[in-house]
Design a protein around this motif. Structure first.
Motif, PDB file in Angstrom:
ATOM      1  N   LEU A  65      42.155   6.158  32.748  1.00  0.00           N
ATOM      2  CA  LEU A  65      42.698   7.488  32.527  1.00  0.00           C
ATOM      3  C   LEU A  65      41.733   8.164  31.563  1.00  0.00           C
ATOM      4  O   LEU A  65      41.436   7.616  30.494  1.00  0.00           O
ATOM      5  N   VAL A  66      41.244   9.342  31.953  1.00  0.00           N
ATOM      6  CA  VAL A  66      40.185   9.996  31.175  1.00  0.00           C
ATOM      7  C   VAL A  66      40.598  11.417  30.822  1.00  0.00           C
ATOM      8  O   VAL A  66      41.042  12.183  31.679  1.00  0.00           O
ATOM      9  N   THR A  67      40.469  11.757  29.556  1.00  0.00           N
ATOM     10  CA  THR A  67      40.633  13.128  29.083  1.00  0.00           C
ATOM     11  C   THR A  67      39.339  13.512  28.370  1.00  0.00           C
ATOM     12  O   THR A  67      38.457  12.666  28.199  1.00  0.00           O
ATOM     13  N   PRO A  68      39.183  14.757  27.939  1.00  0.00           N
ATOM     14  CA  PRO A  68      37.936  15.117  27.254  1.00  0.00           C
ATOM     15  C   PRO A  68      37.693  14.316  25.975  1.00  0.00           C
ATOM     16  O   PRO A  68      36.547  14.219  25.519  1.00  0.00           O
ATOM     17  N   VAL A  69      38.740  13.740  25.383  1.00  0.00           N
ATOM     18  CA  VAL A  69      38.567  13.083  24.091  1.00  0.00           C
ATOM     19  C   VAL A  69      38.866  11.590  24.104  1.00  0.00           C
ATOM     20  O   VAL A  69      38.505  10.886  23.160  1.00  0.00           O
ATOM     21  N   GLU A  70      39.506  11.064  25.145  1.00  0.00           N
ATOM     22  CA  GLU A  70      39.858   9.652  25.163  1.00  0.00           C
ATOM     23  C   GLU A  70      39.743   9.072  26.566  1.00  0.00           C
ATOM     24  O   GLU A  70      39.928   9.773  27.560  1.00  0.00           O
ATOM     25  N   LYS A  71      39.446   7.766  26.612  1.00  0.00           N
ATOM     26  CA  LYS A  71      39.327   7.037  27.867  1.00  0.00           C
ATOM     27  C   LYS A  71      39.986   5.675  27.678  1.00  0.00           C
ATOM     28  O   LYS A  71      39.622   4.929  26.772  1.00  0.00           O
ATOM     29  N   VAL A  72      40.988   5.380  28.530  1.00  0.00           N
ATOM     30  CA  VAL A  72      41.693   4.107  28.405  1.00  0.00           C
ATOM     31  C   VAL A  72      41.726   3.403  29.758  1.00  0.00           C
ATOM     32  O   VAL A  72      41.836   4.042  30.808  1.00  0.00           O
ATOM     33  N   GLY A  73      41.627   2.094  29.717  1.00  0.00           N
ATOM     34  CA  GLY A  73      41.655   1.323  30.943  1.00  0.00           C
ATOM     35  C   GLY A  73      43.071   1.021  31.395  1.00  0.00           C
ATOM     36  O   GLY A  73      43.964   0.795  30.568  1.00  0.00           O
ATOM     37  N   ILE A  74      43.290   1.031  32.698  1.00  0.00           N
ATOM     38  CA  ILE A  74      44.575   0.618  33.265  1.00  0.00           C
ATOM     39  C   ILE A  74      44.298  -0.394  34.377  1.00  0.00           C
ATOM     40  O   ILE A  74      43.163  -0.548  34.829  1.00  0.00           O
ATOM     41  N   ARG A  75      45.339  -1.081  34.830  1.00  0.00           N
ATOM     42  CA  ARG A  75      45.189  -2.080  35.884  1.00  0.00           C
ATOM     43  C   ARG A  75      45.600  -1.479  37.232  1.00  0.00           C
ATOM     44  O   ARG A  75      46.640  -0.822  37.318  1.00  0.00           O
ATOM     45  N   VAL A  76      44.809  -1.746  38.246  1.00  0.00           N
ATOM     46  CA  VAL A  76      45.134  -1.335  39.611  1.00  0.00           C
ATOM     47  C   VAL A  76      45.081  -2.589  40.472  1.00  0.00           C
ATOM     48  O   VAL A  76      44.024  -3.199  40.621  1.00  0.00           O
ATOM     49  N   VAL A  77      46.222  -2.999  41.019  1.00  0.00           N
ATOM     50  CA  VAL A  77      46.287  -4.245  41.771  1.00  0.00           C
ATOM     51  C   VAL A  77      45.517  -4.145  43.082  1.00  0.00           C
ATOM     52  O   VAL A  77      44.815  -5.076  43.472  1.00  0.00           O
ATOM     53  N   ASP A  78      45.636  -3.017  43.776  1.00  0.00           N
ATOM     54  CA  ASP A  78      44.920  -2.838  45.036  1.00  0.00           C
ATOM     55  C   ASP A  78      44.183  -1.511  45.007  1.00  0.00           C
ATOM     56  O   ASP A  78      43.053  -1.443  44.564  1.00  0.00           O
ATOM     57  N   ALA A  79      44.804  -0.449  45.483  1.00  0.00           N
ATOM     58  CA  ALA A  79      44.217   0.886  45.431  1.00  0.00           C
ATOM     59  C   ALA A  79      45.126   1.777  44.592  1.00  0.00           C
ATOM     60  O   ALA A  79      46.339   1.558  44.534  1.00  0.00           O
ATOM     61  N   PRO A  80      44.577   2.800  43.926  1.00  0.00           N
ATOM     62  CA  PRO A  80      45.410   3.647  43.069  1.00  0.00           C
ATOM     63  C   PRO A  80      46.371   4.551  43.839  1.00  0.00           C
ATOM     64  O   PRO A  80      47.385   4.976  43.300  1.00  0.00           O
ATOM     65  N   PHE A  81      46.040   4.849  45.101  1.00  0.00           N
ATOM     66  CA  PHE A  81      46.885   5.732  45.901  1.00  0.00           C
ATOM     67  C   PHE A  81      47.303   5.041  47.193  1.00  0.00           C
ATOM     68  O   PHE A  81      46.676   4.065  47.622  1.00  0.00           O
ATOM     69  N   VAL A  82      48.344   5.574  47.823  1.00  0.00           N
ATOM     70  CA  VAL A  82      48.825   5.054  49.097  1.00  0.00           C
ATOM     71  C   VAL A  82      48.999   6.225  50.058  1.00  0.00           C
ATOM     72  O   VAL A  82      49.610   7.240  49.703  1.00  0.00           O
ATOM     73  N   VAL A  83      48.464   6.093  51.272  1.00  0.00           N
ATOM     74  CA  VAL A  83      48.666   7.117  52.300  1.00  0.00           C
ATOM     75  C   VAL A  83      50.055   6.922  52.893  1.00  0.00           C
ATOM     76  O   VAL A  83      50.390   5.854  53.393  1.00  0.00           O
ATOM     77  N   VAL A  84      50.873   7.974  52.829  1.00  0.00           N
ATOM     78  CA  VAL A  84      52.261   7.880  53.299  1.00  0.00           C
ATOM     79  C   VAL A  84      52.538   8.733  54.532  1.00  0.00           C
ATOM     80  O   VAL A  84      53.616   8.638  55.118  1.00  0.00           O
ATOM     81  N   GLU A  85      51.581   9.564  54.921  1.00  0.00           N
ATOM     82  CA  GLU A  85      51.806  10.445  56.069  1.00  0.00           C
ATOM     83  C   GLU A  85      50.458  10.832  56.680  1.00  0.00           C
ATOM     84  O   GLU A  85      49.455  10.928  55.959  1.00  0.00           O
ATOM     85  N   MET A  86      50.442  11.020  57.997  1.00  0.00           N
ATOM     86  CA  MET A  86      49.209  11.451  58.638  1.00  0.00           C
ATOM     87  C   MET A  86      49.492  12.480  59.719  1.00  0.00           C
ATOM     88  O   MET A  86      50.613  12.585  60.225  1.00  0.00           O
ATOM     89  N   ASN A  87      48.465  13.233  60.050  1.00  0.00           N
ATOM     90  CA  ASN A  87      48.539  14.206  61.137  1.00  0.00           C
ATOM     91  C   ASN A  87      47.235  14.130  61.915  1.00  0.00           C
ATOM     92  O   ASN A  87      46.157  13.928  61.337  1.00  0.00           O
ATOM     93  N   VAL A  88      47.330  14.267  63.223  1.00  0.00           N
ATOM     94  CA  VAL A  88      46.145  14.238  64.078  1.00  0.00           C
ATOM     95  C   VAL A  88      46.123  15.504  64.919  1.00  0.00           C
ATOM     96  O   VAL A  88      47.129  15.860  65.549  1.00  0.00           O
ATOM     97  N   SER A  89      44.981  16.179  64.930  1.00  0.00           N
ATOM     98  CA  SER A  89      44.821  17.376  65.759  1.00  0.00           C
ATOM     99  C   SER A  89      43.519  17.269  66.537  1.00  0.00           C
ATOM    100  O   SER A  89      42.573  16.604  66.093  1.00  0.00           O
ATOM    101  N   GLY A  90      43.463  17.910  67.692  1.00  0.00           N
ATOM    102  CA  GLY A  90      42.258  17.890  68.502  1.00  0.00           C
ATOM    103  C   GLY A  90      42.082  16.588  69.258  1.00  0.00           C
ATOM    104  O   GLY A  90      42.815  15.611  69.056  1.00  0.00           O
ATOM    105  N   ILE A  91      41.075  16.577  70.136  1.00  0.00           N
ATOM    106  CA  ILE A  91      40.773  15.377  70.918  1.00  0.00           C
ATOM    107  C   ILE A  91      39.270  15.129  70.903  1.00  0.00           C
ATOM    108  O   ILE A  91      38.476  16.034  70.619  1.00  0.00           O
ATOM    109  N   GLY A  92      38.878  13.892  71.221  1.00  0.00           N
ATOM    110  CA  GLY A  92      37.463  13.551  71.289  1.00  0.00           C
ATOM    111  C   GLY A  92      36.741  13.824  69.988  1.00  0.00           C
ATOM    112  O   GLY A  92      37.249  13.546  68.900  1.00  0.00           O
TER     113      GLY A  92
END
Length: 209
Positions: free
Chosen positions: A89-116
């Motif tokens: 976690l980073v701000t202009p004045v401080e930086k602290v470490g955190i633990r991430v077991v896998d990835a920091p974000f999770v994709v929960v929804e998707m959309n597909v448009s177009g073909i080929g």
């Protein structure tokens, strides 16, 4: 907990919850429009914070889930993964470490448009990021050895990736097709003119047999 970790927890929170850190990040977020420019900040490292992001995207602080989604979304805007492979976690004045077991974000929804070649795959993460799979947000697939399955990841920003949740992954592979990649027949998906191989067609046939 080490003395360095304890100092980080005290200096950034000032209490048993994350109110101090929330206030600090809020001030940083208000400094400009959009996402804070964390890649341009180079503050001193202040130690590790007892904060962890679990594989399902749940954030924990001091072993307790953070139930306030607006707070989680606020924290997510100042995440940065550095060359050392750690997430901060980073701000202009401080930086602290955190633990991430896998990835920091999770994709929960998707959309597909177009073909080929005109197909565009768009993902939404659990913290509200919306990205189009393509040159700026490539998609990759990793073999999950313990289950024999696949784990897709998409680059969200910087070095931060989102794991595609399993229900979304099933939807994603429905758009897979046989594509020649470097002379090899691959099961792959397309987005924004790019091809993202999932697995060799030979392997897919073996799994389907």
């Amino acid at each position: 907990m080490t003395a360095e970790q304890d100092d980080a927890n005290r200096s950034l929170t000032g209490a048993s919850d994350a109110q101090g850190l929330e206030a600090l990040i809020s001030r940083a977020a208000r400094a400009g429009k959009g996402l804070p420019p964390v890649e341009r900040w180079n503050p001193d490292f202040c130690g590790d914070l007892d904060m962890e992001i679990r594989p399902d995207g749940t954030w924990f602080y001091l072993g307790t889930p953070i139930g306030r989604m607006p707070l989680v979304q606020l924290f997510s805007t100042v995440l940065r993964k550095d060359e050392d492979g750690r997430t901060y976690l980073v701000t202009p004045v401080e930086k602290v470490g955190i633990r991430v077991v896998d990835a920091p974000f999770v994709v929960v929804e998707m959309n597909v448009s177009g073909i080929g070649d005109e197909r565009v795959i768009t993902f939404r993460t659990n913290v509200g990021d919306v990205v189009e799979v393509g040159p700026d947000h490539p998609l990759r697939f990793v073999d999950e050895d313990e289950t024999g399955g696949l784990k897709p990841y998409v680059l969200v920003r910087g070095r931060l990736e989102a794991l595609v949740a399993r229900p979304v992954m099933y939807e994603l592979v429905e758009h897979g097709e046989e594509i020649d990649v470097g002379g090899m027949s691959m099961f792959a998906v397309r987005s924004n003119g790019q091809v993202y191989p999932i697995m060799p067609m030979e392997k897919l046939r073996e799994l389907s047999a």
